[in-house]
Design a protein around this motif. Structure first.
Motif, PDB file in Angstrom:
ATOM      1  N   PHE A   1       0.840  -1.201   0.000  1.00 36.42           N
ATOM      2  CA  PHE A   1       0.000   0.000   0.000  1.00 36.42           C
ATOM      3  C   PHE A   1       0.874   1.250   0.000  1.00 36.42           C
ATOM      4  O   PHE A   1       1.920   1.301   0.653  1.00 36.42           O
ATOM      5  CB  PHE A   1      -0.899   0.034   1.239  1.00 36.42           C
ATOM      6  CG  PHE A   1      -2.081  -0.885   1.169  1.00 36.42           C
ATOM      7  CD1 PHE A   1      -3.320  -0.422   0.741  1.00 36.42           C
ATOM      8  CD2 PHE A   1      -1.958  -2.218   1.521  1.00 36.42           C
ATOM      9  CE1 PHE A   1      -4.410  -1.267   0.663  1.00 36.42           C
ATOM     10  CE2 PHE A   1      -3.049  -3.080   1.452  1.00 36.42           C
ATOM     11  CZ  PHE A   1      -4.281  -2.606   1.025  1.00 36.42           C
ATOM     12  N   HIS A   2       0.399   2.259  -0.712  1.00 41.55           N
ATOM     13  CA  HIS A   2       0.985   3.594  -0.626  1.00 41.55           C
ATOM     14  C   HIS A   2       0.117   4.402   0.337  1.00 41.55           C
ATOM     15  O   HIS A   2      -1.111   4.445   0.194  1.00 41.55           O
ATOM     16  CB  HIS A   2       1.003   4.265  -1.999  1.00 41.55           C
ATOM     17  CG  HIS A   2       1.485   5.678  -1.976  1.00 41.55           C
ATOM     18  ND1 HIS A   2       2.825   6.014  -1.937  1.00 41.55           N
ATOM     19  CD2 HIS A   2       0.799   6.856  -1.954  1.00 41.55           C
ATOM     20  CE1 HIS A   2       2.943   7.327  -1.899  1.00 41.55           C
ATOM     21  NE2 HIS A   2       1.733   7.864  -1.915  1.00 41.55           N
TER      22      HIS A   2
ATOM     23  N   ILE B   1      -5.015   8.288   3.461  1.00 40.13           N
ATOM     24  CA  ILE B   1      -5.470   7.604   2.252  1.00 40.13           C
ATOM     25  C   ILE B   1      -4.508   6.456   1.945  1.00 40.13           C
ATOM     26  O   ILE B   1      -3.290   6.651   1.892  1.00 40.13           O
ATOM     27  CB  ILE B   1      -5.526   8.554   1.039  1.00 40.13           C
ATOM     28  CG1 ILE B   1      -6.348   9.819   1.355  1.00 40.13           C
ATOM     29  CG2 ILE B   1      -6.079   7.820  -0.175  1.00 40.13           C
ATOM     30  CD1 ILE B   1      -7.802   9.569   1.602  1.00 40.13           C
TER      31      ILE B   1
ATOM     32  N   THR C   1      -3.627   3.644  -0.969  1.00 41.06           N
ATOM     33  CA  THR C   1      -3.881   3.272  -2.360  1.00 41.06           C
ATOM     34  C   THR C   1      -3.128   1.980  -2.674  1.00 41.06           C
ATOM     35  O   THR C   1      -2.048   1.714  -2.137  1.00 41.06           O
ATOM     36  CB  THR C   1      -3.446   4.376  -3.337  1.00 41.06           C
ATOM     37  OG1 THR C   1      -2.061   4.685  -3.122  1.00 41.06           O
ATOM     38  CG2 THR C   1      -4.274   5.627  -3.142  1.00 41.06           C
TER      39      THR C   1
ATOM     40  N   HIS D   1      -3.385  -1.721  -5.687  1.00 38.99           N
ATOM     41  CA  HIS D   1      -4.095  -2.352  -6.799  1.00 38.99           C
ATOM     42  C   HIS D   1      -4.124  -3.855  -6.562  1.00 38.99           C
ATOM     43  O   HIS D   1      -3.254  -4.418  -5.902  1.00 38.99           O
ATOM     44  CB  HIS D   1      -3.469  -2.007  -8.150  1.00 38.99           C
ATOM     45  CG  HIS D   1      -2.052  -2.484  -8.316  1.00 38.99           C
ATOM     46  ND1 HIS D   1      -0.966  -1.715  -7.971  1.00 38.99           N
ATOM     47  CD2 HIS D   1      -1.545  -3.652  -8.795  1.00 38.99           C
ATOM     48  CE1 HIS D   1       0.146  -2.378  -8.222  1.00 38.99           C
ATOM     49  NE2 HIS D   1      -0.178  -3.563  -8.734  1.00 38.99           N
TER      50      HIS D   1
ATOM     51  N   ALA E   1     -13.557   1.294   0.098  1.00 41.11           N
ATOM     52  CA  ALA E   1     -12.675   1.570  -1.031  1.00 41.11           C
ATOM     53  C   ALA E   1     -13.427   2.274  -2.155  1.00 41.11           C
ATOM     54  O   ALA E   1     -14.643   2.098  -2.318  1.00 41.11           O
ATOM     55  CB  ALA E   1     -12.072   0.271  -1.552  1.00 41.11           C
TER      56      ALA E   1
ATOM     57  N   ILE F   1     -10.673   3.122  -8.806  1.00 36.61           N
ATOM     58  CA  ILE F   1     -10.136   4.180  -9.667  1.00 36.61           C
ATOM     59  C   ILE F   1     -10.083   3.659 -11.097  1.00 36.61           C
ATOM     60  O   ILE F   1      -9.376   2.686 -11.393  1.00 36.61           O
ATOM     61  CB  ILE F   1      -8.744   4.611  -9.184  1.00 36.61           C
ATOM     62  CG1 ILE F   1      -8.860   5.199  -7.772  1.00 36.61           C
ATOM     63  CG2 ILE F   1      -8.126   5.617 -10.151  1.00 36.61           C
ATOM     64  CD1 ILE F   1      -7.547   5.527  -7.134  1.00 36.61           C
TER      65      ILE F   1
ATOM     66  N   THR G   1      -4.858   8.331 -13.778  1.00 33.64           N
ATOM     67  CA  THR G   1      -4.715   8.215 -12.327  1.00 33.64           C
ATOM     68  C   THR G   1      -4.120   6.866 -11.949  1.00 33.64           C
ATOM     69  O   THR G   1      -3.282   6.768 -11.046  1.00 33.64           O
ATOM     70  CB  THR G   1      -6.077   8.404 -11.636  1.00 33.64           C
ATOM     71  OG1 THR G   1      -6.642   9.641 -12.059  1.00 33.64           O
ATOM     72  CG2 THR G   1      -5.913   8.412 -10.125  1.00 33.64           C
TER      73      THR G   1
ATOM     74  N   MET H   1      -0.632   6.162  -9.949  1.00 27.54           N
ATOM     75  CA  MET H   1      -0.529   5.295  -8.779  1.00 27.54           C
ATOM     76  C   MET H   1       0.584   4.263  -8.951  1.00 27.54           C
ATOM     77  O   MET H   1       1.355   3.999  -8.015  1.00 27.54           O
ATOM     78  CB  MET H   1      -1.857   4.582  -8.522  1.00 27.54           C
ATOM     79  CG  MET H   1      -2.958   5.478  -7.998  1.00 27.54           C
ATOM     80  SD  MET H   1      -4.514   4.570  -7.821  1.00 27.54           S
ATOM     81  CE  MET H   1      -4.029   3.228  -6.749  1.00 27.54           C
TER      82      MET H   1
ATOM     83  N   ALA I   1      -7.301  -0.743  -9.622  1.00 24.01           N
ATOM     84  CA  ALA I   1      -6.707   0.210  -8.685  1.00 24.01           C
ATOM     85  C   ALA I   1      -7.795   0.772  -7.772  1.00 24.01           C
ATOM     86  O   ALA I   1      -8.946   0.937  -8.180  1.00 24.01           O
ATOM     87  CB  ALA I   1      -6.028   1.338  -9.453  1.00 24.01           C
ATOM     88  N   PHE I   2      -7.411   1.052  -6.543  1.00 23.32           N
ATOM     89  CA  PHE I   2      -8.398   1.582  -5.599  1.00 23.32           C
ATOM     90  C   PHE I   2      -7.703   2.398  -4.516  1.00 23.32           C
ATOM     91  O   PHE I   2      -6.480   2.311  -4.324  1.00 23.32           O
ATOM     92  CB  PHE I   2      -9.207   0.438  -4.959  1.00 23.32           C
ATOM     93  CG  PHE I   2      -8.389  -0.498  -4.106  1.00 23.32           C
ATOM     94  CD1 PHE I   2      -8.226  -0.284  -2.744  1.00 23.32           C
ATOM     95  CD2 PHE I   2      -7.772  -1.603  -4.674  1.00 23.32           C
ATOM     96  CE1 PHE I   2      -7.473  -1.144  -1.963  1.00 23.32           C
ATOM     97  CE2 PHE I   2      -7.018  -2.480  -3.899  1.00 23.32           C
ATOM     98  CZ  PHE I   2      -6.869  -2.251  -2.546  1.00 23.32           C
ATOM     99  N   GLU I   3      -8.512   3.184  -3.826  1.00 23.24           N
ATOM    100  CA  GLU I   3      -8.021   3.898  -2.661  1.00 23.24           C
ATOM    101  C   GLU I   3      -9.012   3.706  -1.522  1.00 23.24           C
ATOM    102  O   GLU I   3     -10.218   3.553  -1.745  1.00 23.24           O
ATOM    103  CB  GLU I   3      -7.805   5.384  -2.948  1.00 23.24           C
ATOM    104  CG  GLU I   3      -9.047   6.183  -3.219  1.00 23.24           C
ATOM    105  CD  GLU I   3      -8.750   7.659  -3.430  1.00 23.24           C
ATOM    106  OE1 GLU I   3      -7.589   8.001  -3.729  1.00 23.24           O
ATOM    107  OE2 GLU I   3      -9.680   8.470  -3.271  1.00 23.24           O
TER     108      GLU I   3
END
Length: 201
Positions: free
Chosen positions: A42-43, A52, A54, A56, A108, A111, A116, A120, A153-155
Motif C-alpha cells: 500500500f501507498h 489515504i 492506495t 491495486h 474503497a 479508480i 490516475t 498510482m 486500482a483503488f483507494e
C-alpha cells in the motif's frame, strides 16, 4: 483490536511513518459471511488531514468486487519477536511476544481513470524502486496500459485507525534494557528493528 492503555499508538505522524515503512498489508473483506484476505503493498499519504491508502489488486481476484460496499480492514504488522522470561527479574515469569501493529478501516473507491492508475503505479515504483523508473519510461504506452488492464486500482479513505505497540512497557528499566540487548544482538534484522523501537517507544 484489543489495546491496553500503555500499548496505545495514537500519534498520527508515527502511525503514518510506520505504515510507510511496513507497507505490505493484509486487506480483509467480509464476503457472504466469510472473511477474505489479500496481501498487498500500500501507498500511504495524508490528504487534508485524512489518511489515504492506495493499492491495486489483480482483476482476477474477485475480492475487489466487494470492497466498495463495506468497511475493509487493512492490517500492517511488523516487526515482532518472542520475549524470553530469562530477561525478567522474577523466576515466576512467562514468555510473551512483543510487536507493533496498525489496523486501518474504510471503504474503497475504485479508480478507473487511466491517467490516475498510471500515476498510482508510478508512485509505487518511487516507493520501492526509484531506479526502475527510467526503464518504466522506456516501455511503450501500449504495453503499460495493457498491463494496467489486468489490475483494479483503488483507494481507501481511512475512517477508523487503531495502533498498538506492545514493547514491554510494563517492565522495569533494567528488564527492558536486557530485552533490548537480546533483540538487537539476535542477528535477525526484523527482531533488531523491534529492539530499536523499544529504545524509542
Amino acid at each position: 483490536m484489543y489495546i491496553p492503555h500503555d500499548n496505545l499508538m495514537d500519534n498520527p505522524a508515527e502511525i503514518l511513518s510506520f505504515i510507510q515503512r511496513y507497507s505490505f498489508g493484509t486487506m480483509i473483506t467480509n464476503i457472504e459471511g466469510i472473511p477474505v484476505a489479500t496481501h498487498l503493498p500500500f501507498h500511504a499519504e495524508m490528504r487534508a488531514d485524512q489518511l489515504i491508502l492506495t493499492a491495486h489488486i489483480a482483476k482476477a481476484n474477485k475480492q475487489w468486487q466487494a470492497i466498495t460496499a463495506q468497511q475493509n480492514l487493512v492490517i500492517f504488522s511488523e516487526p515482532h519477536a518472542y520475549i524470553s522470561p530469562t530477561n525478567y527479574d522474577s523466576l515466576q515469569s512467562v514468555p510473551t511476544w512483543n510487536y507493533l501493529s496498525v489496523h486501518a478501516y474504510g471503504k474503497a473507491n475504485i479508480i478507473n481513470e487511466k491517467e490516475t492508475v498510471m500515476a498510482m503505479l508510478e508512485a509505487a515504483i518511487k516507493d520501492y524502486e526509484p531506479g526502475y523508473m527510467a526503464q518504466w519510461n522506456e516501455l511503450s504506452e501500449t504495453f503499460r496500459y495493457k498491463m494496467a488492464n489486468g489490475i483494479v486500482a483503488f483507494e481507501i479513505v481511512v475512517t477508523t485507525l487503531q495502533g498498538k505497540k506492545k514493547l514491554s512497557q510494563n517492565k522495569t528499566d533494567e528488564e527492558r534494557k536486557r530485552i533490548i540487548a537480546s533483540l538487537k544482538n539476535s542477528g535477525d534484522s526484523i527482531v533488531t528493528q523491534l529492539g530499536e523501537y523499544m529504545e524509542n517507544p
